[in-house]
Design a protein around this motif. Structure first.
Motif, PDB file in Angstrom:
ATOM      1  N   GLN A  46       0.841  -1.193   0.000  1.00 33.79           N
ATOM      2  CA  GLN A  46       0.000   0.000   0.000  1.00 33.79           C
ATOM      3  C   GLN A  46       0.881   1.250   0.000  1.00 33.79           C
ATOM      4  OE1 GLN A  46      -2.628  -0.754   3.431  1.00 33.79           O
ATOM      5  NE2 GLN A  46      -4.262  -1.111   1.948  1.00 33.79           N
ATOM      6  N   GLN A  47       0.367   2.303  -0.644  1.00 31.16           N
ATOM      7  CA  GLN A  47       1.110   3.551  -0.752  1.00 31.16           C
ATOM      8  C   GLN A  47       0.609   4.548   0.280  1.00 31.16           C
ATOM      9  OE1 GLN A  47       1.006   5.021  -4.774  1.00 31.16           O
ATOM     10  NE2 GLN A  47       1.250   2.984  -5.651  1.00 31.16           N
ATOM     11  N   ALA A  48       1.524   5.279   0.855  1.00 35.73           N
ATOM     12  CA  ALA A  48       1.146   6.306   1.826  1.00 35.73           C
ATOM     13  C   ALA A  48       0.332   7.396   1.137  1.00 35.73           C
ATOM     14  CB  ALA A  48       2.398   6.909   2.466  1.00 35.73           C
ATOM     15  N   PRO A  49      -0.685   7.925   1.801  1.00 36.33           N
ATOM     16  CA  PRO A  49      -1.500   8.984   1.183  1.00 36.33           C
ATOM     17  C   PRO A  49      -0.667  10.211   0.840  1.00 36.33           C
ATOM     18  CG  PRO A  49      -2.548   8.123   3.166  1.00 36.33           C
ATOM     19  CD  PRO A  49      -1.164   7.563   3.145  1.00 36.33           C
ATOM     20  N   VAL A  50      -1.018  10.835  -0.274  1.00 39.11           N
ATOM     21  CA  VAL A  50      -0.382  12.093  -0.650  1.00 39.11           C
ATOM     22  C   VAL A  50      -0.931  13.197   0.253  1.00 39.11           C
ATOM     23  CG1 VAL A  50      -0.130  13.804  -2.488  1.00 39.11           C
ATOM     24  CG2 VAL A  50      -0.073  11.358  -3.020  1.00 39.11           C
ATOM     25  N   PRO A  51      -0.092  13.977   0.905  1.00 35.28           N
ATOM     26  CA  PRO A  51      -0.616  15.069   1.739  1.00 35.28           C
ATOM     27  C   PRO A  51      -1.264  16.143   0.875  1.00 35.28           C
ATOM     28  CG  PRO A  51       1.780  15.190   1.586  1.00 35.28           C
ATOM     29  CD  PRO A  51       1.384  13.899   0.937  1.00 35.28           C
ATOM     30  N   VAL A  52      -2.443  16.578   1.266  1.00 36.63           N
ATOM     31  CA  VAL A  52      -3.150  17.631   0.531  1.00 36.63           C
ATOM     32  C   VAL A  52      -3.619  18.698   1.514  1.00 36.63           C
ATOM     33  CG1 VAL A  52      -3.918  16.094  -1.310  1.00 36.63           C
ATOM     34  CG2 VAL A  52      -5.377  16.433   0.685  1.00 36.63           C
ATOM     35  N   ARG A  53      -3.769  19.894   0.978  1.00 37.10           N
ATOM     36  CA  ARG A  53      -4.295  20.997   1.777  1.00 37.10           C
ATOM     37  C   ARG A  53      -5.212  21.831   0.903  1.00 37.10           C
ATOM     38  NH1 ARG A  53      -0.764  25.392   5.316  1.00 37.10           N
ATOM     39  NH2 ARG A  53      -2.575  26.459   6.261  1.00 37.10           N
ATOM     40  N   LEU A  54      -6.435  22.012   1.353  1.00 31.86           N
ATOM     41  CA  LEU A  54      -7.403  22.778   0.574  1.00 31.86           C
ATOM     42  C   LEU A  54      -7.099  24.264   0.682  1.00 31.86           C
ATOM     43  CD1 LEU A  54     -10.725  20.985   1.613  1.00 31.86           C
ATOM     44  CD2 LEU A  54      -9.336  20.551  -0.423  1.00 31.86           C
ATOM     45  N   ASP A  55      -7.254  24.971  -0.440  1.00 30.89           N
ATOM     46  CA  ASP A  55      -7.111  26.415  -0.361  1.00 30.89           C
ATOM     47  C   ASP A  55      -8.339  27.007   0.328  1.00 30.89           C
ATOM     48  OD1 ASP A  55      -9.193  27.263  -2.457  1.00 30.89           O
ATOM     49  OD2 ASP A  55      -7.922  25.926  -3.616  1.00 30.89           O
ATOM     50  N   ALA A  56      -8.238  28.268   0.725  1.00 31.69           N
ATOM     51  CA  ALA A  56      -9.283  28.893   1.540  1.00 31.69           C
ATOM     52  C   ALA A  56     -10.626  28.926   0.814  1.00 31.69           C
ATOM     53  CB  ALA A  56      -8.855  30.304   1.933  1.00 31.69           C
ATOM     54  N   ALA A  57     -10.606  29.224  -0.490  1.00 34.27           N
ATOM     55  CA  ALA A  57     -11.858  29.309  -1.241  1.00 34.27           C
ATOM     56  C   ALA A  57     -12.551  27.950  -1.312  1.00 34.27           C
ATOM     57  CB  ALA A  57     -11.589  29.842  -2.646  1.00 34.27           C
ATOM     58  N   THR A  58     -11.777  26.884  -1.549  1.00 29.56           N
ATOM     59  CA  THR A  58     -12.359  25.546  -1.617  1.00 29.56           C
ATOM     60  C   THR A  58     -12.897  25.119  -0.259  1.00 29.56           C
ATOM     61  OG1 THR A  58     -10.843  24.935  -3.399  1.00 29.56           O
ATOM     62  CG2 THR A  58     -11.905  23.144  -2.201  1.00 29.56           C
ATOM     63  N   ALA A  59     -12.169  25.445   0.796  1.00 33.71           N
ATOM     64  CA  ALA A  59     -12.631  25.098   2.136  1.00 33.71           C
ATOM     65  C   ALA A  59     -13.958  25.796   2.449  1.00 33.71           C
ATOM     66  CB  ALA A  59     -11.572  25.472   3.165  1.00 33.71           C
ATOM     67  N   ARG A  60     -14.083  27.059   2.039  1.00 30.58           N
ATOM     68  CA  ARG A  60     -15.344  27.786   2.269  1.00 30.58           C
ATOM     69  C   ARG A  60     -16.479  27.171   1.451  1.00 30.58           C
ATOM     70  NH1 ARG A  60     -11.922  32.336   2.027  1.00 30.58           N
ATOM     71  NH2 ARG A  60     -12.490  32.662  -0.164  1.00 30.58           N
ATOM     72  N   ALA A  61     -16.193  26.818   0.197  1.00 31.54           N
ATOM     73  CA  ALA A  61     -17.223  26.192  -0.637  1.00 31.54           C
ATOM     74  C   ALA A  61     -17.668  24.862  -0.046  1.00 31.54           C
ATOM     75  CB  ALA A  61     -16.693  26.003  -2.058  1.00 31.54           C
ATOM     76  N   ALA A  62     -16.724  24.089   0.463  1.00 33.59           N
ATOM     77  CA  ALA A  62     -17.069  22.806   1.069  1.00 33.59           C
ATOM     78  C   ALA A  62     -17.926  23.009   2.313  1.00 33.59           C
ATOM     79  CB  ALA A  62     -15.803  22.029   1.409  1.00 33.59           C
ATOM     80  N   ALA A  63     -17.545  23.977   3.128  1.00 38.04           N
ATOM     81  CA  ALA A  63     -18.295  24.226   4.362  1.00 38.04           C
ATOM     82  C   ALA A  63     -19.717  24.692   4.073  1.00 38.04           C
ATOM     83  CB  ALA A  63     -17.561  25.269   5.206  1.00 38.04           C
ATOM     84  N   GLY A  64     -19.930  25.262   2.890  1.00 39.49           N
ATOM     85  CA  GLY A  64     -21.261  25.757   2.545  1.00 39.49           C
ATOM     86  C   GLY A  64     -22.174  24.742   1.895  1.00 39.49           C
ATOM     87  N   LEU A  65     -21.699  23.496   1.726  1.00 36.04           N
ATOM     88  CA  LEU A  65     -22.564  22.487   1.121  1.00 36.04           C
ATOM     89  C   LEU A  65     -23.762  22.197   2.019  1.00 36.04           C
ATOM     90  CD1 LEU A  65     -20.249  19.746  -0.426  1.00 36.04           C
ATOM     91  CD2 LEU A  65     -21.560  21.507  -1.608  1.00 36.04           C
ATOM     92  N   PRO A  66     -24.934  22.041   1.433  1.00 38.97           N
ATOM     93  CA  PRO A  66     -26.120  21.768   2.240  1.00 38.97           C
ATOM     94  C   PRO A  66     -26.196  20.306   2.660  1.00 38.97           C
ATOM     95  CG  PRO A  66     -26.726  21.782  -0.061  1.00 38.97           C
ATOM     96  CD  PRO A  66     -25.257  22.143  -0.004  1.00 38.97           C
ATOM     97  N   GLY A  67     -26.951  20.050   3.665  1.00 34.55           N
ATOM     98  CA  GLY A  67     -27.303  18.695   4.049  1.00 34.55           C
ATOM     99  C   GLY A  67     -28.815  18.582   4.058  1.00 34.55           C
ATOM    100  N   TYR A  68     -29.317  17.377   3.992  1.00 33.44           N
ATOM    101  CA  TYR A  68     -30.758  17.160   4.067  1.00 33.44           C
ATOM    102  C   TYR A  68     -30.988  15.867   4.810  1.00 33.44           C
ATOM    103  CZ  TYR A  68     -35.672  17.380   2.736  1.00 33.44           C
ATOM    104  OH  TYR A  68     -37.044  17.488   2.769  1.00 33.44           O
ATOM    105  N   PRO A  69     -31.664  15.930   5.957  1.00 30.07           N
ATOM    106  CA  PRO A  69     -31.867  14.724   6.770  1.00 30.07           C
ATOM    107  C   PRO A  69     -32.567  13.621   5.980  1.00 30.07           C
ATOM    108  CG  PRO A  69     -32.515  16.702   7.978  1.00 30.07           C
ATOM    109  CD  PRO A  69     -32.275  17.131   6.567  1.00 30.07           C
ATOM    110  N   GLY A  70     -32.108  12.405   6.197  1.00 29.47           N
ATOM    111  CA  GLY A  70     -32.769  11.271   5.566  1.00 29.47           C
ATOM    112  C   GLY A  70     -32.358  11.012   4.132  1.00 29.47           C
TER     113      GLY A  70
END
Length: 506
Positions: A46-70
């Motif tokens: 198995q290969q070790a995971p490649v380290p990644v870091r999200l840029d600020a804009a992508t992190a904000r877009a991800a945090a803004g994703l909606p959820g819907y129960p069920g």
């Protein structure tokens, strides 16, 4: 004195003998190395995971994703490798960015059993943002690359295996070996489903090449008979389940269609309609579509989702993180809002002007105001109310309910309100609108009060006390709202004042 009969051993001769001896030893060592390498079982680490870091804009877009129960968002991948440039293969870094963005959005993975209980309307506890990760084909990178990344983000996954391509332990292959399959299962991170036994290929069918699962193949130049098709499909499903029993001790409960193709658009759609029964008879309980990047609407899986055609978002090598987030956003349902005037309406051949507590629709023909990419698949039964102004002999108000643009179907129920009459009509796909009912209206004065209640396959329409009840096509079982105008001559404006939406209680 030296014996003249004894040959002299020159220094050059000794050097040559030494070199020859060294070459022989080196050659022997090389042969041993090659022999050991050739005889050693194939077992890539198995290969070790490649380290990644999200840029600020992508992190904000991800945090803004909606959820819907069920509901559960389902994604499907194939291989993850830096050395494979197939269109379905993601690089290790891009895949790591996908997982990092999903984790930053608060998504948590669930199990197949959770999905099965959800669509069976059984009790199930789901996280607010539920995710099912699936991987089709059963490629080697599920072991070498994907599993370590799942471990880093505490995610689980389902591998849908083309079982004829799985190999014995130690065998060099693009696909997984039985040892790797058992090792993946032992991690607790993986479950397994069937991607057929040997039907993940394009084969000759009448007039084309197509997947063999839902199509009649050509046998000696002639389409196989329906009985031969059934026998072939039953046999393939049985062989796939036999593999699961042999390797894991139990049959698989889930299936994913090769190429995402159910055969519904093939040469034998009636036969393809038998696939759910054949899958059920083979021991499967659910089946997933969606293998490639979606070109149409995709819904998160919910309690009302069709058991044998569960939606997945297909991911490809070109799917950027922002692309992924947009596809996930579009798949997640939006709860029906109460104040419709507060939403962002977009015009199609119309100008949509927002006023405090009102929406004005202006056009010189038939123009609509819609909500764009809002997922309305959970807009089931609701009541809409509004007061209309601007209706006259040259302009009529048109309100569409159960509009399928954001729910995965093409159609709507329309209520057209004119100066002296109202008409209720329906449209399915591109078919001609069909009038369901109409009635005369009293003089409207400065405006008209409208209430439209939709429940199941009925609509109750009340305009200024005049009431119509209609039954519409059952395919229009979900969907949102559109406001429109039908104008003749010059630019006309209809104002929808205080439009509200109230979900109906069961």
């Amino acid at each position: 004195m030296a014996d003249p009969r004894r040959p002299m051993i020159r220094p050059v001769g000794r050097l040559t003998a030494a070199v020859n001896g060294t070459v022989f030893v080196a050659a022997l060592a090389l042969v041993l190395v090659v022999w050991v390498a050739a005889s050693r079982p194939f077992d890539p680490p198995q290969q070790a995971p490649v380290p990644v870091r999200l840029d600020a804009a992508t992190a904000r877009a991800a945090a803004g994703l909606p959820g819907y129960p069920g509901t559960v968002v389902v994604l499907t991948y194939h291989a993850v490798s830096d050395g494979d440039h197939a269109g379905s293969t993601l690089t290790r870094r891009l895949f790591g960015e996908h997982l990092a963005a999903l984790a930053a959005a608060g998504y948590r993975t669930v199990r197949l059993g959770d999905v099965e209980r959800l669509i069976a309307h059984q009790p199930v506890r789901l996280p607010p943002r539920a995710l099912l990760l699936t991987f089709d084909d059963g490629t080697l990178t599920d072991w070498t690359t994907v599993d370590p990344m799942l471990q880093r983000y505490h995610f689980t996954a389902v591998a849908f295996l083309t079982t004829s391509k799985m190999v014995p332990a130690g065998t060099p292959s693009y696909y997984l070996s039985t040892r790797q399959l058992r090792a993946l299962r032992a991690t607790g991170r993986w479950e397994f489903g069937s991607h057929s036994h040997a039907m993940h290929e394009q084969v000759p069918v009448p007039g084309d090449l197509a997947p063999p699962l839902g199509n009649r193949i050509l046998v000696r130049g002639r389409p196989e008979s329906p009985a031969a098709w059934r026998s072939r499909v039953r046999g393939d499903l049985a062989r796939s389940q036999a593999f699961f029993r042999h390797v894991f001790g139990r049959p698989a409960s889930a299936f994913s269609y090769p190429f995402g193709d159910t055969g519904s658009t093939g040469d034998a759609p009636a036969l393809a309609g038998e696939l759910p029964g054949l899958l059920r008879a083979a021991g499967f309980g659910v089946a997933f579509v969606g293998e490639n990047v979606p070109t149409e609407h995709v819904n998160a899986v919910g309690a009302q989702s069709p058991r044998w055609t569960l939606d997945r978002i297909g991911v490809r090598a070109t799917t950027s993180v922002s692309d992924l987030l947009e596809m996930v956003r579009g798949a997640v349902p939006v709860a029906p809002p109460h104040d419709l005037a507060a939403l962002r309406w977009m015009g199609d051949l119309a100008t949509c002007a927002h006023r405090p507590g009102a929406l004005a629709v202006r056009s010189d023909g038939y123009g609509t105001c819609a909500l764009g990419d809002v997922n309305t698949s959970q807009w089931l039964d609701y009541a809409l109310q509004a007061r209309l102004t601007g209706v006259n002999r040259r302009s009529a108000a048109v309100i569409a309910v159960r509009d399928g643009a954001g729910a995965g179907h093409r159609g709507r129920v329309e209520v057209l309100i004119g100066e002296s009459s109202m008409v209720v009509r329906q449209q399915i796909g591109d078919a001609t609108r069909v009038v369901l009912a109409k009635a005369a209206l009293p003089p409207g004065g400065t405006g008209r009060a409208v209430r439209i209640q939709v429940r199941h396959d009925t609509a109750d329409v009340t305009v200024d006390g005049r009431h119509l009840r209609v039954t519409f096509d059952r395919r229009l079982h979900e969907g949102g709202i559109k406001f429109a105008i039908a104008a003749e001559g010059g630019h006309q404006t209809v104002v929808y004042d205080r439009p509200t939406l109230t979900p109906s209680t069961p």
